[in-house]
Scaffold this active site. Structure first.
Site, PDB file in Angstrom:
ATOM      1  N   LYS A  64       0.921  -1.098   0.128  1.00 48.16           N
ATOM      2  CA  LYS A  64       0.344   0.113   0.185  1.00 48.16           C
ATOM      3  C   LYS A  64       1.070   0.984   0.074  1.00 48.16           C
ATOM      4  CE  LYS A  64      -3.824  -2.175   2.871  1.00 48.16           C
ATOM      5  NZ  LYS A  64      -2.919  -3.251   3.052  1.00 48.16           N
ATOM      6  N   ASP A  67       3.241   8.094  -0.904  1.00 44.78           N
ATOM      7  CA  ASP A  67       4.158   8.917  -1.777  1.00 44.78           C
ATOM      8  C   ASP A  67       3.671   9.525  -1.551  1.00 44.78           C
ATOM      9  OD1 ASP A  67       6.341  10.606  -0.253  1.00 44.78           O
ATOM     10  OD2 ASP A  67       6.702   8.631   0.256  1.00 44.78           O
TER      11      ASP A  67
END
Length: 232
Positions: A64, A67
């Site tokens: 997952k 960023d």
């Protein structure tokens, strides 16, 4: 392998490579894929993925990523370098993040499938409100799934309860990977939005993520076969 025969992804909720390999010893790579999550990958690193591949299992690397676009795309490509079948990101990272990941995968001619997480299956209306989203989970799922499709990804992680709605919204050529799956009589554990395997497939899910009901079973292989029979 025929895609239709590999609708079940077994979540390897193990802390060590040893434990993960003990689980897959009792599974058949022609009947399922496996999922490596944050705990196992943090403990063992890429070596556990390679070991599972040596046992002929296709791996969904469930990390997952979330960023800035460049950092996320680099992580996705690093996962693809491992030869994993599937990897995921958080759709809430936004369009630019997801599009950058898709562009990098295409540029590298990777075959790895990229999907996005919409709303975590443990989250209800109050949980969303706590993070500033005064909206029903299903509405947020629809919003993020549409964004994911527009960004060029292969599918989303979603609750089976939203699968039917997403099929109508997005169409057929889009994977719906569904956790929170519990065979009849199983404990719900920490998943709030749960559905049985048969119902999930009827509702439009393409892949079912099942962990504890299989991995904690007295006989994981028999449990897997039982679930496969229920959705045949």
């Amino acid at each position: 392998m025929e895609e239709s025969l590999l609708s079940i992804i077994v979540a390897l909720d193990a802390k060590s490579q040893y434990d993960a390999l003990k689980i897959v010893e009792q599974l058949d790579p022609t009947l399922c894929r496996v999922k490596v999550g944050k705990e196992l990958f943090t403990h063992e690193g890429p070596s556990v993925v390679k070991k599972l591949q040596e046992e002929n299992f296709e791996v969904f690397l469930d990390l997952k990523f979330h960023d800035i676009p460049n950092t996320t795309a680099q992580a996705v490509c690093a996962a693809a370098d491992l030869g994993v079948w599937m990897v995921n990101v958080h759709a809430s990272g936004g369009r630019k993040m997801m599009e950058t990941c898709v562009e990098r995968l295409k540029a590298g001619n990777y075959q790895t499938q990229l999907i996005a997480v919409t709303v975590l299956t443990s989250m209800g209306r109050e949980d969303l409100k706590d993070i500033g989203l005064d909206i029903e989970p299903v509405e947020q799922v629809k919003r993020l799934a549409k964004l994911t499709k527009e960004s060029g990804l292969d599918g989303v992680v979603c609750s089976a309860q939203e699968a039917k709605i997403l099929r109508e919204l997005i169409g057929q050529d889009f994977s719906l990977v569904t956790p929170g799956i519990r065979p009849e009589g199983s404990n719900a554990d920490d998943q709030k939005r749960i559905v049985t395997p048969k119902q999930a497939m009827l509702d439009g899910s393409t892949h079912l993520v099942i962990g504890r009901p299989i991995t904690k079973a007295e006989n994981p292989t028999e449990m897997l076969k039982s679930i496969l029979a229920s959705i045949a």
